[in-house]
Design a protein around this motif. Structure first.
Motif, PDB file in Angstrom:
ATOM      1  N   MET A 270     -41.934  -3.298   9.368  1.00  0.00           N
ATOM      2  CA  MET A 270     -40.474  -3.277   9.548  1.00  0.00           C
ATOM      3  C   MET A 270     -40.036  -1.858   9.878  1.00  0.00           C
ATOM      4  O   MET A 270     -40.550  -0.900   9.292  1.00  0.00           O
ATOM      5  CB  MET A 270     -39.777  -3.670   8.243  1.00  0.00           C
ATOM      6  CG  MET A 270     -40.232  -4.997   7.677  1.00  0.00           C
ATOM      7  SD  MET A 270     -39.449  -5.305   6.075  1.00  0.00           S
ATOM      8  CE  MET A 270     -39.879  -3.871   5.146  1.00  0.00           C
TER       9      MET A 270
ATOM     10  N   GLY B 243     -36.821 -11.948   8.798  1.00  0.00           N
ATOM     11  CA  GLY B 243     -36.003 -10.994   8.028  1.00  0.00           C
ATOM     12  C   GLY B 243     -35.324 -11.683   6.844  1.00  0.00           C
ATOM     13  O   GLY B 243     -35.284 -11.158   5.732  1.00  0.00           O
TER      14      GLY B 243
ATOM     15  N   TYR C  35     -33.689  -2.883   6.989  1.00  0.00           N
ATOM     16  CA  TYR C  35     -34.968  -3.049   7.691  1.00  0.00           C
ATOM     17  C   TYR C  35     -34.944  -4.240   8.625  1.00  0.00           C
ATOM     18  O   TYR C  35     -34.375  -5.280   8.303  1.00  0.00           O
ATOM     19  CB  TYR C  35     -36.109  -3.262   6.680  1.00  0.00           C
ATOM     20  CG  TYR C  35     -36.375  -2.061   5.829  1.00  0.00           C
ATOM     21  CD1 TYR C  35     -36.952  -0.916   6.383  1.00  0.00           C
ATOM     22  CD2 TYR C  35     -36.048  -2.058   4.473  1.00  0.00           C
ATOM     23  CE1 TYR C  35     -37.197   0.203   5.606  1.00  0.00           C
ATOM     24  CE2 TYR C  35     -36.286  -0.942   3.691  1.00  0.00           C
ATOM     25  CZ  TYR C  35     -36.863   0.182   4.261  1.00  0.00           C
ATOM     26  OH  TYR C  35     -37.097   1.283   3.493  1.00  0.00           O
ATOM     27  N   SER C  36     -35.622  -4.081   9.749  1.00  0.00           N
ATOM     28  CA  SER C  36     -35.780  -5.191  10.683  1.00  0.00           C
ATOM     29  C   SER C  36     -37.270  -5.400  10.943  1.00  0.00           C
ATOM     30  O   SER C  36     -37.988  -4.434  11.238  1.00  0.00           O
ATOM     31  CB  SER C  36     -35.074  -4.814  11.984  1.00  0.00           C
ATOM     32  OG  SER C  36     -35.286  -5.806  12.940  1.00  0.00           O
ATOM     33  N   PRO C  37     -37.765  -6.639  10.841  1.00  0.00           N
ATOM     34  CA  PRO C  37     -39.179  -6.857  11.153  1.00  0.00           C
ATOM     35  C   PRO C  37     -39.450  -6.499  12.621  1.00  0.00           C
ATOM     36  O   PRO C  37     -38.697  -6.904  13.504  1.00  0.00           O
ATOM     37  CB  PRO C  37     -39.382  -8.361  10.934  1.00  0.00           C
ATOM     38  CG  PRO C  37     -38.192  -8.823  10.180  1.00  0.00           C
ATOM     39  CD  PRO C  37     -37.073  -7.885  10.495  1.00  0.00           C
TER      40      PRO C  37
END
Ligand code: FMN
Length: 222
Positions: free
Chosen positions: A87, A178, A192-194
């Motif tokens: 992420m 996510g 956070y973003s995958p």
């Protein structure tokens, strides 16, 4: 000596392929997996922010849930010895006046206040003008999203040096994964973003021939 190193390195790159299914009986040793993670840790990042987090998911129930949203990992996710969700940071935290810069650029380097102010102004210029990152949140998020492919490369190569197979995967729904990480592991989807998934293990089937463009078509000399 250097010929031997070159040959080992190229052999590892030739050994590496996107492994589509792993031998689920074979597990990577803790020491070998630690080597792979250490290679990730040493990756460079813009301003040294390390805008990323990696989650190693060994819980098979959670893997199954992720698999439901990962068309590109149907056989890799359940058979991998180790499975990782990578992420990148997103949101205001990435701005020149945000917490990542505070923590990892200024505090960590123990810069005196006047230097910090000057440096922060420089970063602001970079984000505002040079890379046009402040015009939209997406630009800023994608800035971190590009950098996280460097630790990916480190890990794939480190694994291949140990004859460990791997598969990087973007074949999944980022929003759904996510959400799962938020629900199951309390990972803040605002922060956070995958970016991608990576499966590690030992190949079940033979690797196919490597298809690559010629060097001539890839490189121009001037
Ligand atoms: C960013 C990225 C995303 C990828 N996503 C997937 C994926 O979702 N599923 C998959 O099976 N392979 C995936 N691959 C593997 C590529 O298809 C593969 O690397 C490419 O075809 C070259 O083959 P090779 O890696 O075996 O040499 C991905 C590779 C990269 C670098």
């Amino acid at each position: 000596m250097s010929e031997q190193i070159k040959s080992q390195f190229i052999s590892a790159l030739e050994f590496r392929h996107a492994c589509k299914e792993f031998d689920s009986e074979r597990k990577i040793s803790p020491s070998d997996f630690d080597f792979i993670l250490q290679s990730m840790r040493l990756a460079p990042s813009s301003f040294g922010l390390e805008p990323w987090q990696f989650v190693v998911i060994q819980d098979m129930t959670l893997r199954e849930k992720i698999k439901e949203h990962a068309w590109g990992g149907q056989n890799q996710i359940p058979t991998a010895s180790h499975f990782v969700v990578a992420m990148h940071n997103k949101g205001a935290g990435l701005r020149y006046d945000g917490p990542l810069f505070d923590e990892y650029l200024f505090k960590r380097r123990e810069l005196p206040p006047e230097m910090e102010e000057k440096y922060r102004g420089f970063v602001e210029q970079f984000q505002e003008n040079d890379f046009d990152l402040l015009q939209s949140q997406r630009n800023l998020d994608d800035w971190a999203g590009k950098q996280i492919y460097i630790p990916l490369a480190h890990m794939l190569i480190a694994a291949a040096m140990l004859k460990i197979d791997s598969c990087p995967m973007e074949g999944f729904n980022r929003v759904e994964v996510g959400k799962l990480l938020a629900d199951e592991l309390a990972i803040d989807a605002e922060v956070y973003s995958p970016a991608f998934l990576i499966a590690f293990g030992y190949r079940k089937n033979q690797q196919p021939n490597k298809l690559r463009r010629s060097l001539d078509s890839l490189v121009k000399w001037a």
